[in-house]
Design an enzyme around this catalytic site. Structure first.
Site, PDB file in Angstrom:
ATOM      1  N   LYS A 204      20.201  30.282 -39.216  1.00  0.00           N
ATOM      2  CA  LYS A 204      19.387  30.792 -38.098  1.00  0.00           C
ATOM      3  C   LYS A 204      19.137  32.290 -38.219  1.00  0.00           C
ATOM      4  CE  LYS A 204      22.934  32.815 -35.807  1.00  0.00           C
ATOM      5  NZ  LYS A 204      23.042  34.120 -35.098  1.00  0.00           N
ATOM      6  N   THR A 261      18.587  33.364 -31.224  1.00  0.00           N
ATOM      7  CA  THR A 261      18.524  34.427 -32.233  1.00  0.00           C
ATOM      8  C   THR A 261      17.090  34.767 -32.604  1.00  0.00           C
ATOM      9  OG1 THR A 261      20.608  33.557 -33.098  1.00  0.00           O
ATOM     10  CG2 THR A 261      19.469  35.163 -34.449  1.00  0.00           C
ATOM     11  N   ASN A 269      18.967  40.371 -36.132  1.00  0.00           N
ATOM     12  CA  ASN A 269      18.109  39.825 -37.181  1.00  0.00           C
ATOM     13  C   ASN A 269      16.650  39.816 -36.749  1.00  0.00           C
ATOM     14  OD1 ASN A 269      19.935  38.644 -39.504  1.00  0.00           O
ATOM     15  ND2 ASN A 269      20.982  38.198 -37.586  1.00  0.00           N
ATOM     16  N   GLU A 295      22.737  40.374 -40.836  1.00  0.00           N
ATOM     17  CA  GLU A 295      23.423  39.394 -41.674  1.00  0.00           C
ATOM     18  C   GLU A 295      22.449  38.593 -42.531  1.00  0.00           C
ATOM     19  OE1 GLU A 295      26.521  38.721 -42.346  1.00  0.00           O
ATOM     20  OE2 GLU A 295      27.837  38.927 -40.607  1.00  0.00           O
TER      21      GLU A 295
END
Length: 347
Positions: A204, A261, A269, A295
């Protein structure tokens, strides 16, 4: 009715918890555990952060304006943090987990459950975080649990309602952790599909980068919905190839985490991808993020390679990798995705 006393007995086993990592998510999860009545020790790399948590019950560097519970203390000494803990929570970035855990390995209590909050796939080895924990700590996979779901740290720290998944091959350990972190605002569910929950949490981040790029390019909700849905298809294909339950990706660790997310401005992100979509370089985006790299920027490489190793088509992941590491522009990747050969949706 006979099951209730057993669950209560298991839950009582997790009374003291060490959380290693005092970033936003580590601190927020430590707060959840303390609010659930556990005795929690938070380890911080910097002594001044530990002092502030211990003396002022706050971590303003990561969670400004949040009051931390009295039963949450902190230290910069990892040996002190883990002493007597029934569960040790690993709250460090995925690509640093191996080195950190190697330093802590000999300090870990013999029977403690090891809980990973990290969401990623390790570069080089292509191992999931639970595999890294099991290997480095030299413990059985049954002792390793992971937490995954729509868990934006700042919202949780402000006690906004949310749910999560605690996945562990040992169901009783998952139930013990479930009781240890259940509060009026944080609802954990259990799952034994560790593979699916971890891949959902890792993938994700990559799809969120793509959604951020699309937003930076000025695209709207149709584009976002397309990326989220086709991103979910990529996640499910990879997970199924690695033995995960496809239903996991329809749950909190899959679609739930993906939506949060990809859509939230609180997502590092998503925000990082948006800067790239607006034309900023990787260096400029990193500077704007105070030197922190999202990440997904690193994980897109390992996830792409994992997909290739198992013969799984992952065009969005491949596109994100090309932008982050091969110099392609988000506009070029968009054209490539739209120019792919037409096919049936479920092929």
């Amino acid at each position: 009715m006979t099951g209730e006393p057993v669950l209560a007995g298991v839950a009582e086993e997790v009374r003291r918890v060490a959380v290693l990592g005092a970033g936003s998510w580590g601190t927020a999860f430590a707060k959840v555990l303390a609010d659930a009545g556990r005795d929690v020790v938070l380890w911080a790399r910097r002594a001044e952060v530990a002092d502030t948590v211990r003396q002022r019950h706050a971590n303003p560097d990561y969670l400004p304006g949040v009051r931390l519970p009295e039963n949450l203390t902190a230290t910069a000494d990892a040996a002190v943090a883990v002493r007597g803990a029934q569960a040790v929570v690993l709250a460090v970035p995925s690509q640093t987990l191996r080195d950190n855990l190697a330093a802590w390995r000999n300090l870990l209590p013999a029977s403690a459950t090891l809980v990973s909050l990290a969401k990623g796939v390790e570069l080089g080895t292509l191992k999931r975080m639970s595999e890294v924990v099991s290997e480095v700590a030299e413990v059985d996979q049954n002792r390793v649990a992971v937490v995954s779901g729509p868990n934006l740290a700042k919202e949780i720290a402000r006690e906004q309602p949310t749910a999560t998944v605690i996945a562990c091959a040992d169901h009783e350990r998952a139930v013990a952790l479930q009781h240890a972190c259940s509060t009026g605002y944080f609802r954990p569910y259990t799952n034994t599909d560790v593979v699916g929950c971890e891949l959902g949490g890792a993938c994700k981040n990559v799809i969120a980068l793509a959604c951020g790029m699309a937003a930076g390019l000025g695209f709207g909700d149709n584009t976002m919905a397309t990326l989220i849905t086709r991103g979910l298809a990529e996640m499910a294909r990879l997970g199924t190839a690695l033995g995960a339950d496809p239903m996991t990706f329809a749950g909190l660790a899959g679609m739930g985490d993906l939506v949060a997310t990809c859509a939230s401005p609180l997502s590092r992100n998503r925000s990082f991808g948006e800067r790239l979509g607006r034309g900023e370089s990787m260096h400029q985006a990193q500077q704007a993020a105070h030197g922190q790299v999202a990440e997904g920027v690193k994980s897109c490489t390992s996830i792409r390679e994992l997909g290739r190793r198992h013969g799984v088509d992952m065009p969005i992941t491949d596109g994100v990798h090309q932008v982050c590491h091969e110099g392609l522009s988000p506009q070029d990747v968009t054209a490539r995705l739209l120019g792919r050969k037409p096919k049936a949706e479920w092929s």
